[in-house]
Design an enzyme around this catalytic site. Structure first.
Site, PDB file in Angstrom:
ATOM      1  N   ARG A 178       0.852  -1.183   0.000  1.00 33.53           N
ATOM      2  CA  ARG A 178       0.000   0.000   0.000  1.00 33.53           C
ATOM      3  C   ARG A 178       0.894   1.240   0.000  1.00 33.53           C
ATOM      4  O   ARG A 178       1.926   1.279   0.654  1.00 33.53           O
ATOM      5  CB  ARG A 178      -0.926   0.021   1.227  1.00 33.53           C
ATOM      6  N   GLU A 213      -2.207   7.913  -4.168  1.00 35.87           N
ATOM      7  CA  GLU A 213      -3.330   7.303  -4.883  1.00 35.87           C
ATOM      8  C   GLU A 213      -4.655   7.651  -4.224  1.00 35.87           C
ATOM      9  O   GLU A 213      -4.738   7.839  -3.013  1.00 35.87           O
ATOM     10  CB  GLU A 213      -3.200   5.774  -4.870  1.00 35.87           C
ATOM     11  N   HIS A 266      -0.467   0.375  -9.770  1.00 31.26           N
ATOM     12  CA  HIS A 266      -1.179  -0.535  -8.873  1.00 31.26           C
ATOM     13  C   HIS A 266      -1.716  -1.744  -9.648  1.00 31.26           C
ATOM     14  O   HIS A 266      -2.904  -2.084  -9.573  1.00 31.26           O
ATOM     15  CB  HIS A 266      -2.324   0.190  -8.163  1.00 31.26           C
TER      16      HIS A 266
END
Length: 310
Positions: free
Chosen positions: A227, A256, A284
């Protein structure tokens, strides 16, 4: 049992569940507020990342028996409230662990051997050999933080590269034939490469910051397919500038959107990463292959059918 699917997933989910007698309705466009008005009609919800399932949402979902996330991370769900309401939580990290592992190795090979740079140079009539001398994986110590599905799959992929794989995890006794568990201090002392495979929690937010990087004894390569907010971007930029970080492979970014569909902000640190030859950035997609799309969906179906008989 009525199920609402809030994101586009492989059609096998609705096909197989419908065949078993479930009623599956699709809604990929309604806003949070619009979904909130009707969520009380459903006993199950299948999501990815488009809509957060916070305390307000779960309280309104008065008949909800399960939440199934097609993926690994569960940070867009209020887990504490779900547990209090006795809502079953289902995810599918087994479905994209192989694609994540291959992505890690692929990015590292491209970065350490300057493949993307050299290819672009040759395509533009530039022929440089000494300047594009690579760095081998063999003989290095590969450090993993988080030895769940993704971490284990990555260690397995590395077994043929002649690297020593060590890892740190909050759970004990996880060592296997592919990697050895160590304390965090030993990992920081020995690792030539650091790869993150952890969820985003209050404890792991900005886990990799200036303090963490300063405790890494060697100059090292950094990989993040977990993440974006596990990493403090400014700390990475400073470490690349100082030479502490030799290069970085980033499939996730701090900036993001929560849906992972785009970037929500741009700044000087992000621009540095995008401009640097020492950084590879992908959107991603580490867990996104043609195969993982099917596996993620099938695992969700199997787990729903295992826990709920219509």
């Amino acid at each position: 049992m009525k199920i609402l699917q809030l994101d586009k997933n492989h059609q096998l989910i609705s096909e197989q569940l419908t065949a078993k007698g479930f009623v599956v309705e699709e809604d990929h466009v309604s806003t949070y507020d619009e979904v909130l008005e009707k969520i009380h009609n459903y006993e199950g919800v299948i999501i990815r990342s488009r809509i957060p399932l916070d305390e307000n949402f779960l309280t309104k979902a008065s008949h909800l028996k399960f939440i199934a996330r097609v993926g690994a991370g569960m940070e867009n769900i209020d887990l504490e409230t779900a547990e209090q309401l006795n809502i079953k939580l289902i995810n599918s990290p087994e479905g994209n662990r192989d694609s994540v592992a291959e992505h890690v190795v692929g990015m590292l090979l491209i970065l350490m051997n300057r493949l993307f740079i050299a290819s672009n140079e040759v395509k533009n009539g530039i022929w440089k050999r000494e300047e594009n001398r690579g760095d081998e994986l063999v003989g290095k110590t590969f450090g993993i933080i988080g030895y769940g599905n993704m971490g284990k799959a990555t260690a397995k992929r590395l077994s043929g590269f002649g690297v020593e794989v060590i890892f740190h995890d909050i759970l004990p006794d996880l060592s296997d034939e592919f990697a050895t568990q160590v304390c965090l201090e030993e990992l920081q002392k020995r690792a030539d490469i650091l790869s993150l495979h952890i969820p985003l929690t209050p404890e792991t937010h900005y886990l990799i910051d200036e303090n963490f990087i300063s405790k890494m004894e060697k100059n090292f390569y950094f990989v993040n397919t977990a993440r974006g907010k596990n990493l403090k971007t400014k700390a990475l930029v400073q470490a690349i500038e100082s030479g502490k970080v030799l290069g970085a492979c980033l499939d996730v970014l701090e900036y993001e959107k929560s849906s992972f569909e785009n970037l929500e902000t741009e700044n000087q640190d992000l621009q540095f990463l995008l401009d640097s030859e020492k950084v590879i950035v992908t959107p991603h997609i580490a867990g996104w292959t043609s195969q993982s799309k099917i596996k993620l969906a099938q695992i969700i179906v199997d787990k729903i059918l295992e826990n709920f008989k219509n």
